[in-house]
Design an enzyme around this catalytic site. Structure first.
Site, PDB file in Angstrom:
ATOM      1  N   GLY A 193       0.814  -1.212   0.000  1.00 10.21           N
ATOM      2  CA  GLY A 193       0.000   0.000   0.000  1.00 10.21           C
ATOM      3  C   GLY A 193       0.847   1.262   0.000  1.00 10.21           C
ATOM      4  O   GLY A 193       2.089   1.203  -0.045  1.00 10.21           O
ATOM      5  N   ASP A 211       0.739  -8.666   2.244  1.00  8.47           N
ATOM      6  CA  ASP A 211      -0.391  -7.922   1.684  1.00  8.47           C
ATOM      7  C   ASP A 211      -1.259  -8.897   0.907  1.00  8.47           C
ATOM      8  O   ASP A 211      -0.738  -9.799   0.233  1.00  8.47           O
ATOM      9  CB  ASP A 211       0.112  -6.812   0.751  1.00  8.47           C
ATOM     10  CG  ASP A 211      -0.878  -5.657   0.597  1.00  8.47           C
ATOM     11  OD1 ASP A 211      -2.029  -5.933   0.204  1.00  8.47           O
ATOM     12  OD2 ASP A 211      -0.500  -4.508   0.850  1.00  8.47           O
ATOM     13  N   ALA A 246      -1.457   0.799  13.234  1.00  6.36           N
ATOM     14  CA  ALA A 246      -1.815   2.026  12.523  1.00  6.36           C
ATOM     15  C   ALA A 246      -3.287   2.344  12.755  1.00  6.36           C
ATOM     16  O   ALA A 246      -4.167   1.693  12.197  1.00  6.36           O
ATOM     17  CB  ALA A 246      -1.531   1.873  11.032  1.00  6.36           C
ATOM     18  N   TYR A 304     -15.220   1.726   8.986  1.00  6.56           N
ATOM     19  CA  TYR A 304     -13.809   2.063   9.104  1.00  6.56           C
ATOM     20  C   TYR A 304     -13.488   2.638  10.477  1.00  6.56           C
ATOM     21  O   TYR A 304     -12.548   2.203  11.154  1.00  6.56           O
ATOM     22  CB  TYR A 304     -13.426   3.060   8.009  1.00  6.56           C
ATOM     23  CG  TYR A 304     -11.957   3.433   7.988  1.00  6.56           C
ATOM     24  CD1 TYR A 304     -10.983   2.487   7.709  1.00  6.56           C
ATOM     25  CD2 TYR A 304     -11.554   4.747   8.235  1.00  6.56           C
ATOM     26  CE1 TYR A 304      -9.634   2.825   7.684  1.00  6.56           C
ATOM     27  CE2 TYR A 304     -10.211   5.100   8.207  1.00  6.56           C
ATOM     28  CZ  TYR A 304      -9.256   4.136   7.934  1.00  6.56           C
ATOM     29  OH  TYR A 304      -7.926   4.484   7.918  1.00  6.56           O
ATOM     30  N   TYR A 306      -4.224  -6.279  25.033  1.00  9.67           N
ATOM     31  CA  TYR A 306      -3.040  -7.146  24.969  1.00  9.67           C
ATOM     32  C   TYR A 306      -1.880  -6.523  25.743  1.00  9.67           C
ATOM     33  O   TYR A 306      -1.106  -7.243  26.391  1.00  9.67           O
ATOM     34  CB  TYR A 306      -2.640  -7.393  23.516  1.00  9.67           C
ATOM     35  CG  TYR A 306      -3.169  -8.692  22.962  1.00  9.67           C
ATOM     36  CD1 TYR A 306      -2.356  -9.808  22.834  1.00  9.67           C
ATOM     37  CD2 TYR A 306      -4.500  -8.802  22.570  1.00  9.67           C
ATOM     38  CE1 TYR A 306      -2.842 -10.997  22.337  1.00  9.67           C
ATOM     39  CE2 TYR A 306      -5.000  -9.988  22.069  1.00  9.67           C
ATOM     40  CZ  TYR A 306      -4.169 -11.091  21.949  1.00  9.67           C
ATOM     41  OH  TYR A 306      -4.658 -12.276  21.470  1.00  9.67           O
ATOM     42  N   ARG A 350      -9.721   9.882  -2.148  1.00  9.89           N
ATOM     43  CA  ARG A 350      -9.216  10.880  -1.209  1.00  9.89           C
ATOM     44  C   ARG A 350      -8.928  12.177  -1.938  1.00  9.89           C
ATOM     45  O   ARG A 350      -8.657  12.202  -3.124  1.00  9.89           O
ATOM     46  CB  ARG A 350      -7.987  10.339  -0.475  1.00  9.89           C
ATOM     47  CG  ARG A 350      -8.366   9.317   0.576  1.00  9.89           C
ATOM     48  CD  ARG A 350      -7.173   8.723   1.285  1.00  9.89           C
ATOM     49  NE  ARG A 350      -6.539   7.689   0.506  1.00  9.89           N
ATOM     50  CZ  ARG A 350      -5.631   6.844   0.994  1.00  9.89           C
ATOM     51  NH1 ARG A 350      -5.262   6.945   2.261  1.00  9.89           N
ATOM     52  NH2 ARG A 350      -5.091   5.923   0.222  1.00  9.89           N
TER      53      ARG A 350
END
Length: 327
Positions: A11, A32, A115, A146, A160, A187
């Site tokens: 990406g 990926d 991320a 999202y 965690y 975008r």
């Protein structure tokens, strides 16, 4: 030599992270499933003895042979066009995918950086957005797939860290741009540049008074690199606080291209945030990080990257078949 796994390696941001860590002397393992990633972003690394690539969907069990020192989790659709086409996969990569990688980090005794995104703040009621702000998110709106995937991802990561004492880091990424973005991903920067290069009017959703803050990819990667190697486990905003309205930004793109272009206004999508600007005091203090690349310099580099595309690449629309990922 330290070994690092980078998911979402093909990406936009992931591919630049692969470059950075190889340049720093790491052995990089890229992973990926190529839903939205593109092998052309990392093809220059094939043949490099310190890079290997796995074509794999991290929502399935993840196995990496050998030791791992670090994991960077950057696998996720990130543009509205993508996550509205594949909402279930977007939720799964943020939940199941994150769970798989946290488990892998625990088994390998590796530090993991997740991320996250400024979208966890939703349409913010606090401006600029600090890490302490909890957000204003519509869980069942079109952007919820999202936003909530990322919010759950943060919660799971902290669980965690707390329960298993896992070494975790969380970066909240604000609008980032630069070479290797996809022209048709929806975008604002690639959309505007693509329209200019195709000779089309620029499309603004809403009245154009909503704001964004754009961070050049080199600055973003530097912030992520410093956060990974820090000893801080709570979320950190990485972005450029130089805020601009979309209407003014469209005029900057038109001036950059030297062309005379019309602007077309369309209805604002549901839950589209009206303001987006990071408070980066935490990054300044903890990481000694501030963005170095101004918007004029960064946009010139980005515009020239896209200008070098062939006409065929500029004119084509994305017709990628997402059907096999909807399950």
């Amino acid at each position: 030599m330290k070994r690092i796994l980078i998911t979402g390696a093909a990406g936009f941001i992931g591919s630049h992270l692969c470059d950075r860590f190889i340049s720093e002397g790491y052995h990089v393992i890229g992973m990926d499933n190529l839903i939205t990633g593109d092998l052309k972003n990392i093809q220059h690394l094939f043949g490099n003895e310190f890079f290997e690539f796995y074509h794999h969907d991290i929502t399935k069990f993840v196995f990496v042979p050998g030791s791992l020192d670090y994991i960077l989790h950057f696998a996720s659709p990130a543009s509205p066009i993508d996550y509205l086409k594949i909402p279930i996969q977007t939720l799964k990569v943020g939940s199941l995918g994150t769970h798989n990688l946290l488990g892998l980090a625990r088994v390998k005794n590796a530090r993991i950086l997740i991320a996250s995104t400024s979208e966890v703040y939703g349409d913010p009621l606090v401006h600029p957005q600090t890490e302490e702000y909890y957000g204003n998110v519509n869980t069942i709106g079109p952007r919820g797939v999202y936003d909530e995937a990322k919010r759950f991802q943060e919660s799971l990561t902290m669980a965690y860290h707390t329960f298993h004492n896992l070494e975790t880091r969380i970066v909240r990424i604000f609008n980032t741009y630069g070479p290797r973005m996809r022209l048709n991903d929806g975008r604002v920067i690639p959309a505007f540049i693509g329209q200019v290069l195709r000779g089309e009017p620029l499309t603004i959703f809403g009245d154009g008074n909503q704001t964004r803050s754009f961070c050049y990819i080199d600055d973003q990667v530097e912030g992520i690199y410093r956060l990974l190697l820090s000893d801080y486990h709570l979320p950190v905003n990485i972005g450029n606080p130089d805020e601009i309205t979309i209407k003014d930004f469209a005029q900057e793109i038109i001036s950059l291209s030297g062309a005379s272009k019309d602007i077309v206004f369309k209805e604002l999508p549901e839950n589209d945030p009206m303001q987006r600007c990071p408070n980066i005091d935490r990054a300044k203090t903890l990481l000694d990080w501030t963005p170095k690349v101004g918007r004029a310099e960064g946009m010139m580099k980005t515009y020239n990257y896209f200008k070098d595309f062939t006409n065929e690449e500029l004119l084509k629309e994305e017709h990628k078949d997402f059907s096999k990922y909807i399950y």
